[in-house]
Design a protein around this motif. Structure first.
Motif, PDB file in Angstrom:
ATOM      1  N   MET A 190       0.814  -1.219   0.000  1.00  0.00           N
ATOM      2  CA  MET A 190       0.000   0.000   0.000  1.00  0.00           C
ATOM      3  C   MET A 190       0.845   1.266   0.000  1.00  0.00           C
ATOM      4  SD  MET A 190      -2.974  -1.087   2.727  1.00  0.00           S
ATOM      5  CE  MET A 190      -3.680   0.571   2.727  1.00  0.00           C
ATOM      6  N   VAL A 191       1.856   1.315   0.871  1.00  0.00           N
ATOM      7  CA  VAL A 191       2.583   2.578   1.062  1.00  0.00           C
ATOM      8  C   VAL A 191       4.092   2.433   0.917  1.00  0.00           C
ATOM      9  CG1 VAL A 191       0.762   3.338   2.646  1.00  0.00           C
ATOM     10  CG2 VAL A 191       2.856   2.354   3.582  1.00  0.00           C
ATOM     11  N   GLY A 192       4.582   1.223   0.671  1.00  0.00           N
ATOM     12  CA  GLY A 192       6.025   1.013   0.645  1.00  0.00           C
ATOM     13  C   GLY A 192       6.693   1.290  -0.676  1.00  0.00           C
ATOM     14  N   HIS A 193       5.929   1.699  -1.687  1.00  0.00           N
ATOM     15  CA  HIS A 193       6.523   1.941  -3.003  1.00  0.00           C
ATOM     16  C   HIS A 193       7.041   3.368  -3.106  1.00  0.00           C
ATOM     17  CE1 HIS A 193       2.647   3.870  -3.884  1.00  0.00           C
ATOM     18  NE2 HIS A 193       2.101   2.801  -3.314  1.00  0.00           N
ATOM     19  N   ARG A 194       7.836   3.576  -4.128  1.00  0.00           N
ATOM     20  CA  ARG A 194       8.442   4.897  -4.323  1.00  0.00           C
ATOM     21  C   ARG A 194       7.471   5.812  -5.055  1.00  0.00           C
ATOM     22  NH1 ARG A 194      12.438   1.176  -5.926  1.00  0.00           N
ATOM     23  NH2 ARG A 194      14.138   0.969  -4.420  1.00  0.00           N
ATOM     24  N   SER A 195       7.028   6.826  -4.373  1.00  0.00           N
ATOM     25  CA  SER A 195       6.148   7.833  -4.975  1.00  0.00           C
ATOM     26  C   SER A 195       6.290   9.104  -4.153  1.00  0.00           C
ATOM     27  CB  SER A 195       4.691   7.356  -4.973  1.00  0.00           C
ATOM     28  OG  SER A 195       4.182   7.304  -3.654  1.00  0.00           O
ATOM     29  N   GLU A 196       5.793  10.183  -4.679  1.00  0.00           N
ATOM     30  CA  GLU A 196       5.917  11.451  -3.958  1.00  0.00           C
ATOM     31  C   GLU A 196       5.187  11.397  -2.618  1.00  0.00           C
ATOM     32  OE1 GLU A 196       4.939  16.223  -4.617  1.00  0.00           O
ATOM     33  OE2 GLU A 196       4.614  14.764  -6.223  1.00  0.00           O
ATOM     34  N   TYR A 198       4.501   8.744  -0.712  1.00  0.00           N
ATOM     35  CA  TYR A 198       4.979   7.759   0.260  1.00  0.00           C
ATOM     36  C   TYR A 198       6.497   7.713   0.398  1.00  0.00           C
ATOM     37  CZ  TYR A 198       0.178   6.124  -0.031  1.00  0.00           C
ATOM     38  OH  TYR A 198      -1.189   6.048  -0.002  1.00  0.00           O
ATOM     39  N   ALA A 199       7.201   8.643  -0.215  1.00  0.00           N
ATOM     40  CA  ALA A 199       8.662   8.616  -0.174  1.00  0.00           C
ATOM     41  C   ALA A 199       9.186   8.560   1.260  1.00  0.00           C
ATOM     42  CB  ALA A 199       9.228   9.840  -0.894  1.00  0.00           C
ATOM     43  N   ARG A 200       8.555   9.276   2.176  1.00  0.00           N
ATOM     44  CA  ARG A 200       8.966   9.273   3.578  1.00  0.00           C
ATOM     45  C   ARG A 200       7.973   8.503   4.455  1.00  0.00           C
ATOM     46  NH1 ARG A 200      12.974  12.858   4.630  1.00  0.00           N
ATOM     47  NH2 ARG A 200      12.338  13.161   6.794  1.00  0.00           N
ATOM     48  N   PHE A 201       6.694   8.712   4.213  1.00  0.00           N
ATOM     49  CA  PHE A 201       5.672   8.063   5.034  1.00  0.00           C
ATOM     50  C   PHE A 201       5.770   6.536   4.944  1.00  0.00           C
ATOM     51  CE2 PHE A 201       1.390   6.368   5.742  1.00  0.00           C
ATOM     52  CZ  PHE A 201       1.032   6.992   6.930  1.00  0.00           C
ATOM     53  N   GLY A 202       6.113   6.018   3.800  1.00  0.00           N
ATOM     54  CA  GLY A 202       6.151   4.571   3.622  1.00  0.00           C
ATOM     55  C   GLY A 202       7.449   3.903   4.006  1.00  0.00           C
ATOM     56  N   THR A 203       8.419   4.666   4.504  1.00  0.00           N
ATOM     57  CA  THR A 203       9.734   4.093   4.800  1.00  0.00           C
ATOM     58  C   THR A 203       9.658   2.985   5.842  1.00  0.00           C
ATOM     59  OG1 THR A 203      10.863   6.150   4.235  1.00  0.00           O
ATOM     60  CG2 THR A 203      12.055   4.599   5.644  1.00  0.00           C
ATOM     61  N   ALA A 204       8.947   3.196   6.927  1.00  0.00           N
ATOM     62  CA  ALA A 204       8.882   2.192   7.995  1.00  0.00           C
ATOM     63  C   ALA A 204       8.246   0.905   7.493  1.00  0.00           C
ATOM     64  CB  ALA A 204       8.095   2.747   9.186  1.00  0.00           C
ATOM     65  N   SER A 205       7.171   1.001   6.715  1.00  0.00           N
ATOM     66  CA  SER A 205       6.516  -0.188   6.187  1.00  0.00           C
ATOM     67  C   SER A 205       7.439  -0.948   5.241  1.00  0.00           C
ATOM     68  CB  SER A 205       5.224   0.199   5.461  1.00  0.00           C
ATOM     69  OG  SER A 205       4.269   0.704   6.360  1.00  0.00           O
ATOM     70  N   ALA A 206       8.128  -0.209   4.368  1.00  0.00           N
ATOM     71  CA  ALA A 206       9.027  -0.863   3.413  1.00  0.00           C
ATOM     72  C   ALA A 206      10.187  -1.557   4.125  1.00  0.00           C
ATOM     73  CB  ALA A 206       9.553   0.165   2.412  1.00  0.00           C
ATOM     74  N   ARG A 207      10.768  -0.882   5.120  1.00  0.00           N
ATOM     75  CA  ARG A 207      11.906  -1.481   5.826  1.00  0.00           C
ATOM     76  C   ARG A 207      11.478  -2.695   6.644  1.00  0.00           C
ATOM     77  NH1 ARG A 207      13.676   0.961   2.500  1.00  0.00           N
ATOM     78  NH2 ARG A 207      15.114   2.741   2.518  1.00  0.00           N
ATOM     79  N   LEU A 208      10.319  -2.614   7.277  1.00  0.00           N
ATOM     80  CA  LEU A 208       9.838  -3.746   8.058  1.00  0.00           C
ATOM     81  C   LEU A 208       9.565  -4.944   7.147  1.00  0.00           C
ATOM     82  CD1 LEU A 208       9.036  -4.808  10.832  1.00  0.00           C
ATOM     83  CD2 LEU A 208       6.737  -3.877  10.449  1.00  0.00           C
ATOM     84  N   ASP A 209       9.023  -4.690   5.975  1.00  0.00           N
ATOM     85  CA  ASP A 209       8.794  -5.775   5.014  1.00  0.00           C
ATOM     86  C   ASP A 209      10.115  -6.385   4.561  1.00  0.00           C
ATOM     87  OD1 ASP A 209       6.773  -7.135   3.086  1.00  0.00           O
ATOM     88  OD2 ASP A 209       8.357  -6.406   1.767  1.00  0.00           O
ATOM     89  N   ASP A 210      11.114  -5.547   4.335  1.00  0.00           N
ATOM     90  CA  ASP A 210      12.432  -6.074   3.957  1.00  0.00           C
ATOM     91  C   ASP A 210      12.974  -7.021   5.025  1.00  0.00           C
ATOM     92  OD1 ASP A 210      12.468  -4.710   1.558  1.00  0.00           O
ATOM     93  OD2 ASP A 210      13.668  -3.032   2.320  1.00  0.00           O
ATOM     94  N   VAL A 211      12.867  -6.609   6.277  1.00  0.00           N
ATOM     95  CA  VAL A 211      13.367  -7.439   7.376  1.00  0.00           C
ATOM     96  C   VAL A 211      12.571  -8.736   7.488  1.00  0.00           C
ATOM     97  CG1 VAL A 211      13.640  -7.565   9.884  1.00  0.00           C
ATOM     98  CG2 VAL A 211      14.293  -5.473   8.665  1.00  0.00           C
ATOM     99  N   ALA A 212      11.252  -8.632   7.370  1.00  0.00           N
ATOM    100  CA  ALA A 212      10.400  -9.808   7.514  1.00  0.00           C
ATOM    101  C   ALA A 212      10.646 -10.839   6.424  1.00  0.00           C
ATOM    102  CB  ALA A 212       8.932  -9.388   7.506  1.00  0.00           C
TER     103      ALA A 212
END
Length: 351
Positions: A190-196, A198-212
């Motif tokens: 939903m928010v982990g992709h690169r876009s204007e 979600y560039a900052r708002f989605g960082t935590a979701s993207a990083r958590l998904d990477d770790v998981a």
């Protein structure tokens, strides 16, 4: 007698989780995703409403959003596990239902085969219209090899995201692991992709998904090596390509799955991807020609075989987990995560 009963509870919960994981996997294989009222879609709707309330273009707000949206399913899973830890039948039912809810194995294979049929029939427009069921690329200018490549790459990545990873976390932490992982992966879509936005708002979701997905993606690569012969591939060649190319992908996890799939199919993946208004060029993975329609059925077979082996391994791990907790828990019987530890689709936002 009561102390013995308390020690037996984690063991029975582990066995119930094991049976539930396998039963949920089989249920997904037979029934697939519910066509209406899918719980993962419901979670996405609720997460979208939460996002609208808390959104600010900052990493801090994104972290709060991620913590709440993941924390609620995890707590629900922990509560369900705690309530059923001494009731094996109920625990089995909860784990089976959660497993079926979070898996997408049958749907993933079906989409790959459907795309293959469209390409074999020369119906490029139907294939283009179907691609958004798998990933977020712009299909308008894609020819058959590029449509097939997008499908193979999506099947490879989602074999980890929608099959192996949920089973992995379910094996370790029961219902909470299943629900928590699916929440993490859905938020990333939903928010982990690169876009204007979600560039900052989605960082935590993207990083958590990477770790998981760090361990599950590598496990997916190894399992793809092992099952390569089911699609006419060579484990030795698949291992060679996987070891050589897995680090070339910009995602720390997608390259693990895609390089192994490329080696198993004997094709070359990677190249230029176009996402509605944005273009990315990625290194090539594998040796050989670009994939075609014939490779999509083979990719589906590999995905199915990887999922089956992963389900068996998850059941074994759940049994071992229950036994080890029961054996080492002393009079208390359970660690802090006992009784419930802590949608498809993954959007391939980075595919």
């Amino acid at each position: 007698m009561r102390a013995g009963f308390r020690r037996a509870a984690p063991r029975s919960a582990g066995a119930a989780d094991a049976a539930g994981l396998i039963a949920g996997y089989l249920l997904d294989a037979v029934v697939g995703d519910p066509r209406r009222f899918h719980p993962v879609a419901g979670f996405g709707t609720a997460a979208g409403a939460l996002e609208r309330r808390v959104y600010r273009p900052t990493r801090a707000r994104g972290a709060v959003f991620t913590a709440v949206a993941v924390g609620v399913p995890v707590l629900a899973g922990l509560a369900a596990g705690r309530l059923t830890r001494r009731h094996p039948a109920a625990r089995f039912a909860v784990t089976a239902a959660a497993t079926w809810t979070v898996l997408g194995a049958r749907t993933l294979r079906s989409e790959s085969r459907t795309m293959g049929r469209h390409l074999e029939a020369g119906d490029r427009e139907a294939a283009r219209g179907r691609l958004n069921h798998l990933c977020g690329r712009d299909p308008s200018a894609l020819d058959e090899p590029e449509l097939a490549r997008a499908t193979v790459e999506s099947v490879a990545e989602n074999t980890s995201d929608a099959v192996v990873a949920p089973l992995f976390w379910g094996a370790l932490f029961g219902p909470a692991g299943l629900l928590g992982y699916r929440a993490v992966n859905t938020l990333d879509a939903m928010v982990g992709h690169r876009s204007e936005r979600y560039a900052r708002f989605g960082t935590a979701s993207a990083r958590l998904d990477d770790v998981a997905n760090l361990v599950p993606s590598r496990l997916t690569g190894l399992l793809t090596v092992a099952v390569a012969p089911i699609a006419g591939g060579s484990p030795r060649e698949t291992l060679r390509v996987w070891r050589r190319d897995r680090g070339d992908h910009p995602s720390p996890n997608a390259g693990q799955c895609e390089s192994a799939m490329a080696g198993a199919l004997g094709v070359r993946l990677g190249g230029r991807n176009v996402y509605f208004g944005r273009s990315e060029t990625r290194p090539f993975l594998g040796d050989g020609p670009k994939p075609g329609a014939v490779h999509l059925k083979r990719a589906a077979r590999i995905s199915g075989a990887v999922g089956t082996v992963a389900a068996v391994l998850a059941g074994a791990v759940a049994v071992i987990r229950g036994s080890s907790i029961a054996g080492g828990g002393g009079g208390g019987g359970a660690g802090p995560f006992d009784g419930g530890r802590v949608g498809w689709r993954s959007s391939c936002r980075r595919d």
